[in-house]
Design an enzyme around this catalytic site. Structure first.
Site, PDB file in Angstrom:
ATOM      1  CD  GLU A  19      -3.919 -59.809 -22.509  1.00  0.00           C
ATOM      2  OE1 GLU A  19      -2.754 -59.390 -22.352  1.00  0.00           O
ATOM      3  OE2 GLU A  19      -4.190 -60.730 -23.288  1.00  0.00           O
ATOM      4  NE  ARG A 102     -11.793 -56.527 -26.264  1.00  0.00           N
ATOM      5  CZ  ARG A 102     -10.652 -57.127 -25.926  1.00  0.00           C
ATOM      6  NH1 ARG A 102      -9.507 -56.444 -25.994  1.00  0.00           N
ATOM      7  NH2 ARG A 102     -10.614 -58.386 -25.537  1.00  0.00           N
ATOM      8  CG  ASN A 104      -6.489 -58.210 -27.430  1.00  0.00           C
ATOM      9  OD1 ASN A 104      -7.143 -58.123 -26.401  1.00  0.00           O
ATOM     10  ND2 ASN A 104      -5.765 -59.273 -27.740  1.00  0.00           N
ATOM     11  CG  ASN A 150      -3.303 -61.847 -27.817  1.00  0.00           C
ATOM     12  OD1 ASN A 150      -3.206 -60.971 -26.949  1.00  0.00           O
ATOM     13  ND2 ASN A 150      -4.364 -62.657 -27.892  1.00  0.00           N
ATOM     14  CG  ASP A 200      -3.693 -64.017 -24.296  1.00  0.00           C
ATOM     15  OD1 ASP A 200      -3.394 -62.841 -24.560  1.00  0.00           O
ATOM     16  OD2 ASP A 200      -4.828 -64.345 -23.915  1.00  0.00           O
TER      17      ASP A 200
END
Length: 294
Positions: A19, A102, A104, A150, A200
């Protein structure tokens, strides 16, 4: 329009959840992470040199900051990373974040602020929120109640910001200025063009078009400022997470991929899964603004 690009495998780290691809214009290299393996990677295209640093937890992103540091988003909050000494230091927690969440994805804007999102690590509950880190403080800003956030992604001039609701397959947009962010409104429903995929990580190019990785989609897609699909690039991996535009002219695309959800039987169909990919972009990106830490 599908762009017939020559896709290159520039690094084969075998990501579990690659990522956060980002071009560091000062250092002339790419930063990216493997979230589930707690690794912060860099790759220097001029020399081919690359290395990873082990983070003290799941790391979602890294952004160049003032003082030669990086600001990083981990499961339990913000950290600085000193590349010279390979050292992480915890900066602060995100107020009110559930223990199961968390961080991201994130981006910086022309004023040195950081826009970031959180998500449920189990990808089950709509507990994710968007925040801004500004002058050493964090406050909620943007949509909330999202399972997998995202982005955000900010235009070069800083007049627009894009928020992705991955599970809903939607990208939202809001007006942005030095004084703050407006109310988010629909930008695009990616399921119209890619029904089996999930949007994403997004970025914006110099023509104010939005690129998004497509998880379960084997493509990156480019949308016009009015939300119309204008281009896509097919890639030899299924789960495409995020793209960066870099190189000396900001026209080299670097793309992270994942294998977390790939079944062994599917692996032969996607030979580049888990690798850092690259292709020549028809349009340039721009330098990432440095984060102001305080």
């Amino acid at each position: 329009m599908e762009i017939n690009a020559e896709v290159r495998e520039v690094l084969k780290p075998g990501f579990k959840l690659g990522e956060g691809a980002l071009w560091d214009a000062d250092r002339q290299l790419v930063w990216f992470v493997d979230i589930k393996r707690h690794l912060l990677w860099h790759f220097d295209p001029a020399t081919g040199s690359n290395a990873s640093a082990e983070a003290p937890g799941q790391i979602g992103w890294a952004l160049p900051a003032e003082g030669g540091l990086l600001l990083c988003g981990l499961k339990d909050g913000l950290y600085t990373f000193d590349p010279a000494h390979q050292k992480f230091e915890r900066l602060m927690a995100v107020p009110g974040e559930p223990a199961g969440n968390r961080l991201n994805d994130a981006c910086s804007d022309p004023w040195g602020r950081v826009w970031l999102g959180s998500m449920d690590d189990a990808e089950e509950h709509a507990s994710g929120n968007f925040y801004v880190f500004d002058k050493g403080e964090i406050r909620q800003a943007g949509p909330s109640g999202i399972s997998i956030t995202n982005g955000p992604a900010v235009s070069g001039s800083g007049d627009r910001i894009y928020f992705t609701d991955t599970v809903a397959k939607k990208i939202l947009v809001a007006d942005l200025s030095a004084s703050g962010v407006g109310e988010a409104r629909p930008f695009v429903d990616t399921s119209v063009d890619f029904p089996d995929a999930y949007p994403d990580g997004p970025i914006v190019d110099v023509e104010d078009h939005v690129w998004t990785g497509l998880y379960f989609g084997s493509h990156v897609a480019r949308y016009s400022p009015d939300g119309k699909l204008v281009a896509s690039v097919k890639l030899p991996a299924r789960d495409i997470t995020k793209m960066a535009l870099g190189g000396a002219d900001f026209r080299t695309a670097y793309v992270t991929t994942a294998t977390k959800n790939l079944e062994p039987a599917d692996a032969p169909k996607f030979p580049a899964a888990g690798n850092l990919l690259s292709f020549d972009s028809p349009v340039a990106g721009f330098a990432t603004p440095k984060v102001k830490l305080g």
